[in-house]
Design an enzyme around this catalytic site. Structure first.
Site: not given
Length: 255
Positions: A63, A143, A156, A160
């Site tokens: 993790d 992305s 998000y 990125k």
């Protein structure tokens, strides 16, 4: 363990490799002759992926939001294989929500995985590559949203975008040790996350046509398309490429 002999298979670590794009990247790297360590949070899924990929693959649970997890993961790879040649920073979480309403806890959680954990993995892998004296390749999976604006995807996109900026800075700083750092920026890709989203739309077929029609190549990417770009950047054929980002988006960003 003794140092590997010259010509021994290179070793790759792929984070977030228990589903979607990560599995396909691991599969492609195994096919290219690398020994691959897949990592993720689910021991059950990770063991299944490693079993499917065969003897050239193994699984280490991690993790990456936990303190010291990246260092422990890289140390486990080096202890098992004696080297680390390729890191694919693929682990990520999705996030959507109206930007002005996103609570700080969700911002922090998104950045913990998408940016902070990726930085920690790059640091740990970079040290192992430097100390091993063979250099290496680090590929950050970003992305298309690192370069464009889409409503509800601001947090998000920012996470990125941070990874994209890290790519260029790290490429310059790590070049003296022959450590190459590049990024791959997928567009809309047919992952389980995409399938879940599409199937929840009122007309999934119409939604897919609409999404595909916005892409110059008129199709949604397959995970194998992304894996092919990663495999190239990890290969000796990309030995003089660093600090760049390859969009795997069917021409979307070119419009």
């Amino acid at each position: 363990m003794p140092l590997p002999v010259a010509g021994e298979a290179r070793v790759a670590l792929v984070t977030g490799a228990t589903s979607g794009i990560g599995v396909e990247i691991a599969r492609r790297l195994v096919a290219d002759g690398l020994r691959v360590v897949v990592s993720g949070r689910s021991a059950e899924r990770g063991a299944a992926v490693a079993a499917e990929l065969g003897g050239a693959a193994s699984f280490v649970r991690a993790d990456l939001t936990e303190e010291g997890a990246a260092d422990a993961l890289v140390a486990a790879v080096v202890a098992a294989h004696g080297r680390l040649d390729v890191l694919v920073n693929n682990a990520a979480v999705d996030h959507t929500g109206p930007l002005l309403e996103v609570p700080p806890s969700e911002v922090r959680a998104t950045f913990e995985t998408n940016a902070l954990a990726a930085i920690a993995c790059l640091q740990a892998a970079g040290r192992a590559m430097r100390d091993g004296g063979r250099g290496g390749a680090i590929i950050n999976v970003t992305s298309r949203l690192a370069s464009i604006g889409v409503p509800t995807m601001g947090v998000y996109s920012a996470s990125k975008g941070a990874l994209l900026a890290l790519t260029t800075a790290a490429a310059v700083e790590l070049a003296p040790w022959d450590i190459r750092v590049n990024a791959v920026a997928p567009g809309m890709t047919r992952t389980p996350l995409y399938e879940t989203w599409a199937s929840g739309q009122p007309d999934p077929a119409a939604t897919e046509r609409r999404v595909a029609d916005a892409i110059p190549l008129r199709r949604i990417a397959e995970p194998a398309d992304v894996a092919a770009a990663v495999a190239f950047l990890a290969s000796p054929g990309a030995a003089y490429i660093t600090g760049t980002s390859i969009p795997v988006d069917g021409g979307y960003l070119a419009q």
